[in-house]
Design an enzyme around this catalytic site. Structure first.
Site, PDB file in Angstrom:
ATOM      1  CG  ASP A  36      -0.147  -0.455   2.535  1.00 22.10           C
ATOM      2  OD1 ASP A  36       0.901  -0.743   2.672  1.00 22.10           O
ATOM      3  OD2 ASP A  36      -0.680   0.109   3.392  1.00 22.10           O
ATOM      4  CG  HIS A 239      22.309   4.671 -17.505  1.00 25.27           C
ATOM      5  ND1 HIS A 239      21.444   4.307 -18.680  1.00 25.27           N
ATOM      6  CD2 HIS A 239      22.511   5.745 -18.098  1.00 25.27           C
ATOM      7  CE1 HIS A 239      21.246   5.220 -19.603  1.00 25.27           C
ATOM      8  NE2 HIS A 239      21.653   6.374 -19.136  1.00 25.27           N
ATOM      9  CG  ASP A 256      25.327  11.645 -15.361  1.00 29.47           C
ATOM     10  OD1 ASP A 256      24.250  12.784 -15.261  1.00 29.47           O
ATOM     11  OD2 ASP A 256      25.356  11.520 -16.590  1.00 29.47           O
ATOM     12  CG  ASP A 267      22.031  15.890 -17.146  1.00 31.27           C
ATOM     13  OD1 ASP A 267      23.009  14.715 -16.394  1.00 31.27           O
ATOM     14  OD2 ASP A 267      21.853  15.423 -18.542  1.00 31.27           O
ATOM     15  CG  HIS A 348      27.406   8.280 -23.867  1.00 28.90           C
ATOM     16  ND1 HIS A 348      27.684   9.820 -24.676  1.00 28.90           N
ATOM     17  CD2 HIS A 348      28.594   7.963 -23.798  1.00 28.90           C
ATOM     18  CE1 HIS A 348      28.730   9.907 -23.872  1.00 28.90           C
ATOM     19  NE2 HIS A 348      28.901   8.746 -23.497  1.00 28.90           N
ATOM     20  CG  HIS A 352      20.453  14.693 -23.613  1.00 30.01           C
ATOM     21  ND1 HIS A 352      19.902  15.172 -22.581  1.00 30.01           N
ATOM     22  CD2 HIS A 352      21.295  13.620 -22.807  1.00 30.01           C
ATOM     23  CE1 HIS A 352      20.197  15.482 -20.861  1.00 30.01           C
ATOM     24  NE2 HIS A 352      21.370  14.094 -21.278  1.00 30.01           N
ATOM     25  CG  HIS A 359      17.094  11.961 -22.259  1.00 30.91           C
ATOM     26  ND1 HIS A 359      17.790  10.179 -21.828  1.00 30.91           N
ATOM     27  CD2 HIS A 359      18.485  12.005 -21.509  1.00 30.91           C
ATOM     28  CE1 HIS A 359      18.310   9.962 -21.077  1.00 30.91           C
ATOM     29  NE2 HIS A 359      18.940  11.579 -20.969  1.00 30.91           N
ATOM     30  CD  GLU A 381      25.210  13.786 -21.443  1.00 33.06           C
ATOM     31  OE1 GLU A 381      25.796  12.580 -20.633  1.00 33.06           O
ATOM     32  OE2 GLU A 381      24.152  13.653 -22.001  1.00 33.06           O
ATOM     33  CE1 TYR A 385      31.854   7.121 -19.625  1.00 35.43           C
ATOM     34  CE2 TYR A 385      31.505   7.639 -22.272  1.00 35.43           C
ATOM     35  CZ  TYR A 385      31.474   7.461 -20.563  1.00 35.43           C
ATOM     36  OH  TYR A 385      30.346   8.743 -21.225  1.00 35.43           O
ATOM     37  NE  ARG A 403      28.145  10.685 -18.509  1.00 36.25           N
ATOM     38  CZ  ARG A 403      28.293   9.857 -17.906  1.00 36.25           C
ATOM     39  NH1 ARG A 403      29.054   9.185 -18.543  1.00 36.25           N
ATOM     40  NH2 ARG A 403      27.185   9.393 -17.233  1.00 36.25           N
ATOM     41  CD  GLU A 405      24.809  15.779 -18.284  1.00 37.55           C
ATOM     42  OE1 GLU A 405      25.279  14.592 -17.839  1.00 37.55           O
ATOM     43  OE2 GLU A 405      24.623  15.583 -19.479  1.00 37.55           O
TER      44      GLU A 405
HETATM   45  N1  GLY Z   1      22.024  11.809 -16.493  1.00 36.52           N
HETATM   46  C1  GLY Z   1      21.031  11.408 -17.668  1.00 36.52           C
HETATM   47  C2  GLY Z   1      21.972  11.468 -19.024  1.00 36.52           C
HETATM   48  O1  GLY Z   1      24.199  12.731 -18.847  1.00 36.52           O
HETATM   49  O2  GLY Z   1      22.168  11.431 -20.619  1.00 36.52           O
HETATM   50 MN    MN Z   2      22.868  14.166 -19.962  1.00 33.25          MN
HETATM   51 MN    MN Z   3      24.036  13.866 -17.113  1.00 35.11          MN
END
Ligand code: GLY
Ligand code: MN
Ligand code: MN
Length: 438
Positions: A36, A239, A256, A267, A348, A352, A359, A381, A385, A403, A405
């Protein structure tokens, strides 16, 4: 008080509707977590964009009328003193009218009576195609169809509301930009706090707590997405969600994380050495990614596109990988791009759209070639890696992940980096950490 002008958002949508159109916009519902217990409620991004109303299960309707007097109707949970003791106050019909600018407001129980009337003799209905509300709209359509001999027409055209609305959400107005600047600023400060606390012997989970507690203490509503707090080779998991490893001397942290403020996301990714000093190999890969990232941020201009930026990122990262000894230095960059050799280490894309959703919505165009316009916000970003088990990579680079970003607003002129308030060069990071940890 909010700088978000919901009335303006509705006016934008009505402006793109034809006379006689009806838009039906469902709110989000509570989602069961277990038994619940519910997940903490987050309003549907489209519904919130148009109403600012944050109670679950509600429904908004916009009617574009021939008279020129357009109507905004809200169907809301009823006032219920017994329930409100448990769940907190509800705006009710009166609040919907007085605080949320509805022209007409009803309790949820009135939906099945009011909606068929609203649909009568309209040509077109806009709603999120595929959403559960579609089943109810179909029932109302059939009810009206049964009255055709009485001269009542049911709408014949059903359009996806998102196609129109998401174009509006993609271009941020001044109020939205202010909120996004605030989300970016809180998020950047949280990353700086993690850089102070993320010593060897500490843990990913501790840093997750540092970051998310700062978000909330500054009034952010929630995280904008699951925080990634990765030490050492965990950063190679794009991820990564476990966030429970101990931080070892010699590790780099890849974090991140971004806050959601008044429904808008930030982000940010930072990468930095836990002990405050980049190792030699760490510095080389970090600086290689930073050079690319900073160049690409400068290229975020009206008229550019994700396609153009990603092509440039691939070109520069491929050359950087050759310099690092990851890809054959004798091969031509063109050949390495053609064979997608870079994808072993950069898998990647460059970024975005960013907005209410991390996103965010809005078309990217075929092959992501849609051109940027002032008011759009996007992430930049790039990363490299190197899996720990990659035996073709120089041993000193194995298990390293970088990374970087930022969140960037497209303007008429030079891009505005919303997340510029962070130490980014290796020297600045080391100086910041030395000073902040002293
Ligand atoms: N944190 C998700 C991305 O960087 O797209
Ligand atoms: Mn991102
Ligand atoms: Mn990110």
């Amino acid at each position: 008080m909010t700088g978000i002008d919901y009335q303006n958002h509705r006016a934008q949508l009505l402006n793109d509707m034809e006379v006689g159109d009806l838009a039906v916009i469902p709110a989000g519902d509570l989602v069961t977590r277990n038994n619940d217990v519910h997940y903490r409620f987050r309003q549907d991004s489209d519904f919130r964009h148009l109403t600012g109303f944050c109670e679950p299960g509600s429904l908004a309707v916009l009617a574009k009328e021939e008279s020129g007097k357009d109507r905004f109707l809200l169907f809301v949970p009823p006032k219920d003193p017994a329930r409100e003791i448990w769940d907190g106050p509800r705006a009710g019909v009166e609040g919907a009218l007085a605080q949320f600018g509805a022209d007409e407001a009803f309790e949820l129980s009135a939906i099945d009576e009011q909606l068929p009337k609203l649909l009568e003799n309209r040509q077109r209905v806009l709603y999120p195609l595929g959403a559960p509300i579609g089943e109810r709209i179909e029932r109302w359509r059939l009810q009206l169809g049964a009255r055709v001999r009485m001269g009542i027409q049911a709408p014949g055209h059903y359009l996806d509301l998102r196609g129109i609305l998401h174009e509006h959400r993609l271009r941020k107005n001044e109020g939205e930009m202010q909120v996004m600047r605030r989300a970016a600023q809180i998020s950047a400060e949280a990353h700086r706090k993690a850089m102070v606390e993320g010593r060897p012997g500490s843990s990913e989970n501790h840093l997750e707590g540092v970051i998310e507690s700062y978000f909330r203490s500054e009034g952010a509503e929630r995280i904008a997405y699951g925080s990634i707090v990765a030490t050492g080779a965990n950063g190679c998991v794009l991820h990564y969600i476990n966030n429970n490893s101990r931080i070892e001397d010699g590790d780099m942290l890849l974090i991140d994380a971004g806050a959601e403020v008044e429904g808008y996301a930030a982000d940010i990714t930072t990468t930095w050495p836990a002990n405050g000093r980049f190792g030699e190999a760490q510095r080389r890969i970090y600086e290689a990614v930073l050079d690319v990232q900073q160049d690409l941020v400068r290229r975020v201009r009206a008229g550019s596109s994700f396609q153009a930026l990603n092509n440039e990122a691939v070109r520069q990262l491929t050359a950087a990988m050759q310099g690092l000894g990851l890809l054959d230095e004798k091969a031509s960059v063109d050949d390495l791009i053609e064979s997608e050799a870079y994808k072993t280490y950069y898998m990647h894309s460059i970024g975005h759209w960013l907005g209410r959703d991390v996103h965010d919505v809005g078309s990217y165009g075929p092959q992501r070639n849609r051109t940027f316009e002032p008011g759009m916000v996007l992430t930049i970003e790039p990363g490299i890696y190197i899996p720990p088990g990659d035996e073709t990579a120089p041993p000193s680079l194995r298990g390293l992940a970088v990374r970087i970003e930022d969140d960037v607003l497209v303007t008429e002129d030079a891009p505005e980096n919303l997340t510029a308030d962070l130490p980014r060069t290796a020297e600045d990071i080391e100086a910041f950490m030395a000073q902040a940890r002293a």
